[in-house]
Design a protein around this motif. Structure first.
Motif, mmCIF file in Angstrom:
data_model
loop_
_atom_site.group_PDB
_atom_site.id
_atom_site.type_symbol
_atom_site.label_atom_id
_atom_site.label_comp_id
_atom_site.label_asym_id
_atom_site.label_seq_id
_atom_site.Cartn_x
_atom_site.Cartn_y
_atom_site.Cartn_z
ATOM 1 N N LEU A 17 0.731 -1.673 -0.194
ATOM 2 C CA LEU A 17 0.313 -0.181 0.134
ATOM 3 C C LEU A 17 0.845 1.269 -0.022
ATOM 4 C CD1 LEU A 17 -2.467 -0.811 2.452
ATOM 5 C CD2 LEU A 17 -3.219 -1.042 0.426
ATOM 6 N N ALA A 18 2.378 0.999 0.733
ATOM 7 C CA ALA A 18 2.966 2.060 0.542
ATOM 8 C C ALA A 18 3.275 2.455 -1.144
ATOM 9 C CB ALA A 18 3.801 2.311 1.223
ATOM 10 N N ALA A 19 4.119 1.332 -1.403
ATOM 11 C CA ALA A 19 4.201 1.658 -2.850
ATOM 12 C C ALA A 19 3.065 2.183 -3.668
ATOM 13 C CB ALA A 19 4.837 0.645 -3.158
ATOM 14 N N ALA A 20 2.532 2.246 -3.467
ATOM 15 C CA ALA A 20 0.953 2.373 -4.145
ATOM 16 C C ALA A 20 0.560 3.958 -3.919
ATOM 17 C CB ALA A 20 -0.417 1.364 -4.423
ATOM 18 N N GLY A 23 3.644 5.989 -5.094
ATOM 19 C CA GLY A 23 3.461 5.665 -6.854
ATOM 20 C C GLY A 23 1.885 6.835 -7.071
ATOM 21 N N LEU A 24 1.576 6.889 -6.444
ATOM 22 C CA LEU A 24 0.174 8.125 -7.049
ATOM 23 C C LEU A 24 0.363 9.285 -6.023
ATOM 24 C CD1 LEU A 24 -3.198 5.650 -6.312
ATOM 25 C CD2 LEU A 24 -2.082 5.776 -8.578
ATOM 26 N N PHE A 25 1.190 9.052 -5.326
ATOM 27 C CA PHE A 25 1.570 10.813 -5.215
ATOM 28 C C PHE A 25 2.639 11.354 -4.565
ATOM 29 C CE2 PHE A 25 -2.588 8.526 -3.295
ATOM 30 C CZ PHE A 25 -3.823 8.997 -4.426
ATOM 31 N N GLY A 26 3.234 10.588 -5.212
ATOM 32 C CA GLY A 26 4.841 10.656 -4.733
ATOM 33 C C GLY A 26 5.324 12.252 -5.544
ATOM 34 N N ARG A 27 4.360 12.763 -6.646
ATOM 35 C CA ARG A 27 5.019 14.062 -6.854
ATOM 36 C C ARG A 27 4.562 15.025 -6.285
ATOM 37 N NH1 ARG A 27 1.664 13.773 -12.639
ATOM 38 N NH2 ARG A 27 2.168 12.079 -12.561
ATOM 39 N N TYR A 28 3.533 14.648 -5.990
ATOM 40 C CA TYR A 28 2.861 15.653 -3.960
ATOM 41 C C TYR A 28 3.293 15.864 -2.733
ATOM 42 C CZ TYR A 28 -0.935 15.149 -8.033
ATOM 43 O OH TYR A 28 -1.502 15.287 -8.819
ATOM 44 N N LEU A 29 3.702 14.576 -2.559
ATOM 45 C CA LEU A 29 4.969 13.984 -1.601
ATOM 46 C C LEU A 29 6.189 14.774 -1.200
ATOM 47 C CD1 LEU A 29 3.095 10.926 -0.296
ATOM 48 C CD2 LEU A 29 3.043 12.621 0.776
ATOM 49 N N LYS A 30 6.587 15.017 -2.457
ATOM 50 C CA LYS A 30 7.682 15.164 -2.345
ATOM 51 C C LYS A 30 8.464 14.347 -1.946
ATOM 52 C CE LYS A 30 5.959 19.190 -5.596
ATOM 53 N NZ LYS A 30 6.404 20.802 -5.411
ATOM 54 N N GLY A 119 17.041 15.479 -1.314
ATOM 55 C CA GLY A 119 17.633 15.726 -2.345
ATOM 56 C C GLY A 119 17.435 15.533 -3.650
ATOM 57 N N ASP A 120 17.758 14.631 -3.921
ATOM 58 C CA ASP A 120 18.336 13.654 -4.906
ATOM 59 C C ASP A 120 16.474 13.824 -6.022
ATOM 60 O OD1 ASP A 120 19.650 11.093 -6.014
ATOM 61 O OD2 ASP A 120 17.373 10.523 -7.127
ATOM 62 N N PRO A 121 16.518 13.387 -7.217
ATOM 63 C CA PRO A 121 15.232 14.335 -7.783
ATOM 64 C C PRO A 121 14.394 12.905 -7.990
ATOM 65 C CG PRO A 121 17.605 14.098 -8.878
ATOM 66 C CD PRO A 121 17.634 13.956 -8.087
ATOM 67 N N GLY A 122 14.997 12.031 -7.555
ATOM 68 C CA GLY A 122 13.554 10.748 -7.827
ATOM 69 C C GLY A 122 13.526 10.515 -6.576
ATOM 70 N N TYR A 123 12.954 11.307 -5.633
ATOM 71 C CA TYR A 123 12.812 10.863 -4.294
ATOM 72 C C TYR A 123 11.827 9.792 -3.869
ATOM 73 C CZ TYR A 123 13.403 11.593 0.942
ATOM 74 O OH TYR A 123 13.277 11.986 2.458
ATOM 75 N N PRO A 124 10.440 10.560 -4.859
ATOM 76 C CA PRO A 124 9.849 9.450 -4.521
ATOM 77 C C PRO A 124 10.450 8.137 -4.642
ATOM 78 C CG PRO A 124 9.007 11.665 -4.892
ATOM 79 C CD PRO A 124 10.691 11.935 -4.918
ATOM 80 N N ARG A 125 10.709 8.248 -6.366
ATOM 81 C CA ARG A 125 10.647 7.077 -6.725
ATOM 82 C C ARG A 125 10.992 5.805 -5.896
ATOM 83 N NH1 ARG A 125 14.589 6.187 -10.936
ATOM 84 N NH2 ARG A 125 14.750 8.399 -10.972
ATOM 85 N N PHE A 126 12.503 6.548 -5.633
ATOM 86 C CA PHE A 126 12.864 5.797 -4.785
ATOM 87 C C PHE A 126 12.171 4.812 -3.021
ATOM 88 C CE2 PHE A 126 15.471 4.434 -0.865
ATOM 89 C CZ PHE A 126 16.872 4.250 -1.175
ATOM 90 N N PHE A 127 11.705 5.843 -2.576
ATOM 91 C CA PHE A 127 11.168 4.756 -1.170
ATOM 92 C C PHE A 127 9.896 3.888 -2.212
ATOM 93 C CE2 PHE A 127 13.305 8.217 1.114
ATOM 94 C CZ PHE A 127 13.995 7.158 2.179
ATOM 95 N N ALA A 128 9.523 4.340 -3.661
ATOM 96 C CA ALA A 128 8.087 3.485 -3.636
ATOM 97 C C ALA A 128 8.638 2.201 -3.572
ATOM 98 C CB ALA A 128 7.428 4.149 -4.712
ATOM 99 N N ALA A 129 10.046 2.328 -4.674
ATOM 100 C CA ALA A 129 10.380 1.082 -4.747
ATOM 101 C C ALA A 129 10.902 -0.315 -3.520
ATOM 102 C CB ALA A 129 12.005 1.244 -6.104
ATOM 103 N N VAL A 130 11.489 0.773 -2.725
ATOM 104 C CA VAL A 130 12.065 0.376 -1.770
ATOM 105 C C VAL A 130 10.695 -0.248 -0.618
ATOM 106 C CG1 VAL A 130 13.105 0.894 0.650
ATOM 107 C CG2 VAL A 130 14.217 1.687 -1.342
ATOM 108 N N SER A 131 9.483 -0.424 -1.246
ATOM 109 C CA SER A 131 8.607 -0.127 0.113
ATOM 110 C C SER A 131 7.683 -1.718 -1.239
ATOM 111 C CB SER A 131 6.963 0.624 -0.151
ATOM 112 O OG SER A 131 7.923 2.021 0.166
#
Length: 674
Positions: A17-20, A23-30, A119-131
């Protein structure tokens, strides 16, 4: 239903669920994208610890529970092949230990990554993949049938591809991710065949309990083949020779990914698989011998390569290969019918997996802390960091002592259990081979202490050396191009922030405490023994007798380890010119070790180039033959149309002339008919 199963399903579900959510709201969570990941893994770790306590308290334990039918084809027809794979989770001691290890270490790595990836531009993508990674791994170890195991198995493979190639704009990272994915597919090919063979030979069962009982009774001749095919998959995931080449290149991913893959998740999946299937493996001495030989050879082979590497993370990567080899060596020593060898060997392997997860995560994250400060990880470019990074230095030292097997640190207890299991196996069938493996393991222990403290002395001892890029957080080498927002002045060494050092301290405490708390008492032994002796359809599993510590062996290996540390101190602190002299004096041996015994080059010439040749042949056939035939078929209507195209030219006078000529021919033919 047991209380355990009321919440066991949440352990893989929460990270999913955390990955979802990310993945869906990472651009807003930043910059807040880490919170769903950390909270989900933290709750999963808490629930996993409760599972560990529950399975030890219940007597007899309820081992599994079916939540719903996941796949059901002809399940009620016993006359035909059928597939019945419910969503069934397991809660025995092995699962509980694995869940606690995966989620506990994963939680600390996720916290460390908050500071490391800032500070990494892929910060949300990283934690989505880890989840998603954590969801896949927890499903892998908690599933009660081979279908759920395979789902988690492939999910872990996918996530490793995403995380190793996280900085996909770097060609080296993209190539490393592809290499890991393809090499694992080789192992998975054998793994899939093994699953299908086990399904057919057991009478179309997919759950563990039925396979362990039905397969040997129905088709005992298939046991060895099934075990070896399953072990093929384990060699891929756990990077055993000859499928080990992907793991060192996995260093191209962010350092928290390296810690996650090398410590608690992906590489332990193969060890878990063989440990889970021990009721099958112990019926095949040949399969056990293969497992032990591959494990022993990998342990020594990787240790020899680690001796000459200059990249701190690669030293630790080859150390992981070596320690995984130790675990497989122990599992291969689970020889049936010789006292308590089976259970003791499995306990030794899982105990080392447990301790290794903590101190190897500690070492990798400490290396990440060094990289964060130095902007690179090449040990030739820095040194003497103990004065400017005291917390990282202390934590790395604890991890190094644990890896070297110095009493009372965690690695001492688990490593010596593996050596004891190898020594016990010398009295079984193929005893001479097991004796050679025992000697190999002892030699590897000495080499481990040497190369571990070689890395420690070169990084933290001697005069202070700081590269110009220190403080830039650019990470050079593997982590090039990685930024962290606010950056200190370049060329200035500094300690990492608390969000990174606190997880290091917790892991360091675990590396100190776990060994004495668990090792002498053999808590794992009691739990793993109950997992099998209290299960009716696994009756006959050897009971674990009260284990007496092998003090002569423990003292001997400790002396060897201290000797390795002393030699490293002599060569890299007292007489730092010695390694250069040895390299010049033994150029062939040095180049062989430094170039990883040219295995990658051998694969490139023997496999990659040939596959590329076949691919080029297929390309030519596709372009010239297949495309030619298709194009020819497409040309036929055009050629046919060209025959009539002159007639349909659009000129009215031409049509009138044609009509007159046609009418004239018709009238002439009509006149001649009379």
């Amino acid at each position: 239903m047991s209380d355990v199963f009321a919440y066991l399903w949440l352990i893989p579900t929460l990270p999913l669920l955390a990955a979802a959510v990310i993945g869906l709201f990472g651009r807003y969570l930043k910059d807040l994208s880490h919170w769903p990941c950390v909270i989900a893994i933290g709750i999963a770790a808490f629930l996993s610890f409760n599972v560990l306590l529950a399975v030890n308290s219940e007597s007899p334990p309820e081992l599994s529970h079916d939540y719903y039918d996941f796949i059901s084809v002809n399940a009620d027809d016993t006359q035909r092949a059928h597939v019945h794979a419910p969503f069934s989770l397991r809660a025995d001691a092995l699962t509980a230990i694995m869940l606690t290890t995966v989620t506990g270490v994963g939680f600390l790595i996720a916290i460390f990554a908050i500071g490391y990836m800032a500070g990494d531009p892929g910060y949300p993508r990283f934690f989505a993949a880890v989840s998603l990674f954590m969801a896949s791994m927890t499903l892998l170890v908690s599933g009660n049938n081979l279908v759920l195991l395979f789902m988690g198995w492939e999910g872990v493979g996918l996530c490793s591809y995403l995380l190793i190639g996280f900085w996909f704009s770097k060609p080296s990272a993209a190539l490393a991710a592809r290499k890991a994915f393809l090499v694992n597919r080789i192992g998975d090919f054998g793994f899939i065949i093994g699953i299908m063979m086990a399904w057919v030979a057991s009478g179309y069962y997919l759950d563990y309990d039925h396979i362990f009982v039905e397969l040997p009774s129905r088709h005992p001749e298939a046991v060895t083949a099934v075990c070896l095919l399953l072990f093929c998959g384990a060699c891929g995931k756990s990077a055993q020779v000859p499928l080990h080449v992907w793991l060192p290149d996995a260093m191209e991913g962010p350092t928290p990914v390296s810690a996650l893959i090398h410590a608690a998740t992906m590489v332990t999946a193969g060890v878990y698989l063989v440990a889970r299937c021990t009721p099958l493996f112990m019926l095949s001495p040949q399969a056990q011998l293969v497992v032990a030989c591959i494990g022993g050879f990998t342990a020594l082979f990787a240790a020899l390569i680690a001796l000459t590497q200059h990249d701190l993370k690669r030293v630790l990567a080859y150390s992981t290969l070596s320690q995984l080899g130790y675990m497989f060596l122990a599992l291969g020593c689970a020889v049936r019918g010789h006292h308590d060898m089976v259970t003791f060997a499995v306990v030794a392997a899982i105990f080392h997996l447990f301790t290794h997860a903590f101190f190897k995560a500690l070492l990798f994250l400490s290396a990440g802390s060094v990289m964060h400060a130095m902007g690179g990880i090449d040990m030739r470019r820095f040194g003497g960091l103990r004065t400017v990074m005291p917390k990282t230095h202390a934590c790395f030292l604890v991890g190094a002592l644990a890896l070297a097997g110095i009493v009372p640190f965690a690695g001492f207890w688990s490593k010596d259990d593996i050596l004891a299991s190898a020594l016990n196996a010398t009295s079984a069938k193929y005893g001479a081979v097991y004796f050679i493996l025992f000697v190999t393991a002892v030699l590897t222990a000495a080499l481990t202490a040497f190369y571990t403290f070689r890395a420690y002395f070169r990084t933290f001892c001697g005069p202070l050396v700081v590269p110009p890029e220190a403080g830039s957080h650019g990470h050079g080498g593997h982590d090039a191009g990685h930024g962290h927002g606010r950056e200190p002045k370049q060329g200035v060494a500094h300690e990492s922030p608390p969000v990174m050092t606190v997880p290091l301290m917790i892991l360091a405490v675990c590396a100190i405490v776990i060994g004495p708390a668990v090792g002498p008492t053999h808590i794992f032994g009691g739990w793993l023994e109950r997992m099998h002796t209290e299960r009716p359809n696994l009756a006959g599993w050897p009971k674990l007798h009260e284990h007496e510590l092998n003090w002569p062996l423990m003292i001997g290996t400790t002396v060897l380890a201290l000797g390795g540390i002393g030699l490293a101190y002599l060569m890299y602190v007292k007489k730092p010119e010695t390694p250069g002299k040895l390299a010049h004096g033994m150029p062939l041996a040095y180049q062989a070790s430094y170039n990883k015994f040219f295995v990658d080059e051998l694969y490139d010439k023997a496999v990659v180039k040939r596959v590329e040749g076949v691919a080029e042949f297929c390309r030519v056939v596709d372009a010239q033959v297949v495309d030619g035939l298709v194009d020819t078929v497409g040309e036929l209507p055009r050629l046919g149309g060209s025959l009539f195209r002159p007639v349909q030219n659009g000129l009215v006078q031409f049509y009138a002339l044609a009509m007159m000529l046609g009418l004239t021919v018709f009238l002439i033919a009509l006149a001649r008919s009379f």
